[in-house]
Design an enzyme around this catalytic site. Structure first.
Site, mmCIF file in Angstrom:
data_model
loop_
_atom_site.group_PDB
_atom_site.id
_atom_site.type_symbol
_atom_site.label_atom_id
_atom_site.label_comp_id
_atom_site.label_asym_id
_atom_site.label_seq_id
_atom_site.Cartn_x
_atom_site.Cartn_y
_atom_site.Cartn_z
ATOM 1 C CG HIS A 20 31.263 37.748 42.825
ATOM 2 N ND1 HIS A 20 32.103 37.061 41.979
ATOM 3 C CD2 HIS A 20 32.053 38.297 43.776
ATOM 4 C CE1 HIS A 20 33.354 37.199 42.381
ATOM 5 N NE2 HIS A 20 33.350 37.943 43.491
ATOM 6 C CG HIS A 23 32.857 33.878 45.016
ATOM 7 N ND1 HIS A 23 32.217 35.066 45.245
ATOM 8 C CD2 HIS A 23 34.126 34.037 45.462
ATOM 9 C CE1 HIS A 23 33.049 35.907 45.826
ATOM 10 N NE2 HIS A 23 34.224 35.315 45.960
ATOM 11 C CB CYS A 128 46.902 46.122 48.467
ATOM 12 S SG CYS A 128 45.174 46.141 47.905
ATOM 13 C CB CYS A 131 45.665 42.206 48.188
ATOM 14 S SG CYS A 131 45.463 42.674 46.501
ATOM 15 C CB CYS A 146 46.742 47.403 44.453
ATOM 16 S SG CYS A 146 46.346 45.655 44.282
ATOM 17 C CG HIS A 149 42.139 45.500 44.448
ATOM 18 N ND1 HIS A 149 42.967 44.712 45.218
ATOM 19 C CD2 HIS A 149 40.965 44.840 44.374
ATOM 20 C CE1 HIS A 149 42.298 43.640 45.619
ATOM 21 N NE2 HIS A 149 41.093 43.693 45.117
ATOM 22 C CE LYS A 299 38.263 43.973 39.237
ATOM 23 N NZ LYS A 299 37.355 43.247 39.989
ATOM 24 C CE LYS A 302 25.888 44.212 43.226
ATOM 25 N NZ LYS A 302 26.723 43.929 44.395
HETATM 26 N N1 MSP Z 1 40.168 34.418 50.259
HETATM 27 C C1 MSP Z 1 41.023 34.411 49.136
HETATM 28 C C2 MSP Z 1 41.447 33.018 48.757
HETATM 29 C C3 MSP Z 1 42.107 32.232 49.872
HETATM 30 S S1 MSP Z 1 42.458 30.596 49.354
HETATM 31 C C4 MSP Z 1 43.417 29.976 50.560
HETATM 32 C C5 MSP Z 1 40.280 35.024 47.940
HETATM 33 N N2 MSP Z 1 38.951 35.111 48.057
HETATM 34 S S2 MSP Z 1 37.973 35.727 46.931
HETATM 35 O O1 MSP Z 1 36.646 35.624 47.486
HETATM 36 O O2 MSP Z 1 38.414 37.025 46.561
HETATM 37 O O3 MSP Z 1 38.112 34.832 45.654
HETATM 38 C C6 MSP Z 1 37.814 33.468 45.690
HETATM 39 C C7 MSP Z 1 38.115 32.844 44.334
HETATM 40 O O4 MSP Z 1 37.225 33.382 43.346
HETATM 41 C C8 MSP Z 1 39.536 33.114 43.846
HETATM 42 O O5 MSP Z 1 40.113 31.957 43.272
HETATM 43 C C9 MSP Z 1 39.325 34.171 42.795
HETATM 44 O O6 MSP Z 1 40.310 34.164 41.776
HETATM 45 C C10 MSP Z 1 37.973 33.771 42.235
HETATM 46 N N3 MSP Z 1 37.314 34.883 41.539
HETATM 47 C C11 MSP Z 1 36.903 36.065 42.078
HETATM 48 N N4 MSP Z 1 36.403 36.853 41.068
HETATM 49 C C12 MSP Z 1 36.487 36.208 39.884
HETATM 50 C C13 MSP Z 1 36.040 36.444 38.576
HETATM 51 N N5 MSP Z 1 35.443 37.580 38.202
HETATM 52 N N6 MSP Z 1 36.192 35.449 37.673
HETATM 53 C C14 MSP Z 1 36.691 34.225 38.006
HETATM 54 N N7 MSP Z 1 37.102 33.961 39.229
HETATM 55 C C15 MSP Z 1 37.227 34.986 40.142
HETATM 56 O O7 MSP Z 1 40.927 35.371 46.968
#
Ligand code: MSP
Length: 503
Positions: A20, A23, A128, A131, A146, A149, A299, A302
């Site tokens: 999304h 990422h 959690c 998490c 949490c 969340h 936040k 969907k």
């Molecule tokens: N798998 C763990 C990270 C392990 S690193 C050794 C994780 N994964 S995640 O898919 O949830 O998130 C990946 C990255 O995307 C994280 O740095 C997270 O903060 C970032 N983001 C996820 N949603 C976000 C937003 N809405 N806005 C900005 N970044 C966010 O956490």
């Protein structure tokens, strides 16, 4: 690691969901820094990837009635395919289910065990599942929720291997107090520092109930707690990213880990502690960015219908406009609301009307008044003064991962160059034969401005800037080319379709 090496990473994404905008945002911001450092001639290694073990992935697979590996394979492919779509120039894509990664995780954590930093004990705490984290008392929200969340925590008890995090209290305090830029910006630094000050408790290193993970070599009925497996990706990848060539000595320790604020504790407390426990050098900096929120400031979700879909932006406007928008509209480091209307507005007002227009006017005038060849004359010192020191200031900001501030600095010059067009009014000079010298100078100065701005903007908008620099006959992207001088004079300007056509 030598002093030309620059190693930068993103967090690795969970594969229980699909990619999304959050990422995409992190990957793009990290890519800007990586591309910039390459321009400066550093030896860059840029890593991203997927985090595939742990309970959330096992649960999601079970819900679909498939094997976790199958779910991981399917979703990891989506994350991997996203990178070229975003023009992200990662040097490797790690998956924590890679055999090579798992073997190295075992080797490092075996060393932690051999060094006496583990023990077996009974864990009971508030957990959690989303998490994949046990929460400590001062994090838990009222009603046992949490903090991230806001969903119910469950009370869990199990026999675990523990990591003696508490014994790293002092080393971590020394780290934070001696290196104020270990975590940037200052707000997450302070947050992590007070977490340490509040007293560190030991943490689970293994899980006995789960089998979707890396096996604990000294106790094969356990798998490692997913966070330790995941964090170690930054280190293990260097060992096998290049066939037959171990990059660890060249690139470890990492220069920058770029992460979101929700995973601060893991990267700034657990991670340095486990590295110390394994006798490994610590990363130089952890840069923490904020969260992208829906256009309504809530936040993104969907069900609220406020999600900005990166694929929709790419389809409608292109990848460069998405990259530009995200780093321009949200100050990197803070939270910010994003939405399709705002993307369109910035596209129109800044990309089409400012940068795009500056480029197309300049090229059109050089072609109309000087047969496409930029006059070989000295540039206007008045415009030159505006660019004085710009390159160094951009570099200083990007050394601190100030991605949006650097962009703002560049953009002020885009605006200045557009004002310069109005002030000099080359179309009037062109009517007066005695003003030919002034016209030469104005055109040479504008051509040089367009060139330098495009070199500086290259990390943000890699494909538009390359198209533009090719069209103005000055394709060099290196840091020397970012200095305002006479490099753009004498070059030939070719016709160029609008880079950001009006929609
Ligand atoms: N798998 C763990 C990270 C392990 S690193 C050794 C994780 N994964 S995640 O898919 O949830 O998130 C990946 C990255 O995307 C994280 O740095 C997270 O903060 C970032 N983001 C996820 N949603 C976000 C937003 N809405 N806005 C900005 N970044 C966010 O956490």
């Amino acid at each position: 690691m030598n002093n030309r090496s620059f190693y930068i990473t993103t967090a690795i994404s969970y594969v229980n969901g699909v990619p999304h905008l959050g990422h995409a945002y992190e990957a793009i911001a990290t890519d800007v820094i990586a591309r910039h450092m390459r321009q400066r001639g550093l030896d860059v290694f840029f890593l991203t990837g997927t985090d595939e073990h742990g309970e959330p992935v096992a649960d999601a697979a079970r819900a679909e009635g498939i094997d976790p590996q199958r779910l991981a394979d399917r979703n990891a492919e989506r994350f991997k395919a996203l990178m070229p779509l975003l023009s992200v120039s990662n040097d490797f894509f790690i998956r924590t289910t890679d055999e090579e990664h798992q073997r190295r995780v075992q080797a490092v954590l075996q060393r932690v065990h051999d060094n006496g930093h583990t023990y077996k004990g009974l864990y009971e705490g508030w957990y959690c599942p989303r998490c994949a984290d046990f929460k400590v008392e001062n994090e838990i929200l009222e009603g046992n929720l949490c903090p991230i969340h806001e969903s119910a925590l469950t009370r869990e008890q199990e026999e675990n291997w523990f990591f003696r995090l508490s014994t790293f209290q002092e080393p971590l305090e020394r780290l934070f107090d001696g290196q104020r830029d270990f975590v940037m910006p200052s707000r997450p630094f302070n947050e992590a520092r007070s977490f340490i000050a509040s007293g560190l408790q030991d943490v689970s290193l293994s899980r006995a109930r789960l089998n979707w993970g890396v096996t604990v070599p000294w106790d094969p009925s356990h798998v490692f707690y997913v966070w330790f497996d995941a964090l170690l990706n930054y280190y293990t990848a260097l060992g096998y990213a290049r066939d037959g060539h171990d990059l660890t000595d060249e690139f470890w320790p990492a220069t920058y880990h770029v992460i979101g604020k929700d995973i601060l504790k893991f990267h700034t407390i657990f991670w340095p502690a486990i590295l110390l426990a394994a006798d490994l050098p610590l990363p130089h900096h952890v840069f923490v960015h904020g969260f992208l929120l829906g256009a309504d400031g809530r936040k993104m979700s969907k069900s609220l219908g406020n999600v900005l879909d990166p694929f929709e932006v790419i389809d409608e406007l292109g990848t460069d406009p998405l990259r530009f928008y995200l780093l321009r509209d949200v100050a990197f480091g803070g939270d910010g609301a994003v939405g399709m209307d705002a993307v369109r507005a910035r596209y129109e007002s800044e990309l089409a009307n400012e940068y795009g227009n500056l480029a197309s006017r300049t090229i059109a005038m050089v072609r109309r008044y000087r047969d496409g060849v930029v006059p070989e004359v000295a540039v206007d010192p008045e415009l030159g003064a505006e660019f004085e020191g710009l390159r160094d200031r951009v570099a200083e900001l990007l050394d601190r991962a100030e991605v949006s501030q650097a962009l703002e600095l560049i953009w002020q010059r885009v605006r200045r160059a557009n004002r310069y067009v109005e002030e000099r009014a080359p179309w009037q000079l062109a009517r007066d034969p005695s003003a030919a010298g002034n016209l030469d100078r104005a055109l040479a100065s504008l051509a040089e401005a367009v060139r330098v701005l495009s070199v500086l903007l290259h990390p943000y908008m890699p494909s538009s800037t390359v198209k533009l620099l090719d069209a103005v006959g000055a394709p060099e992207l290196g840091w020397d080319a970012a200095a305002f001088g006479e490099r753009g004079t004498g070059t030939r300007h070719a016709a160029l379709e609008p880079l950001f056509p009006k929609r």
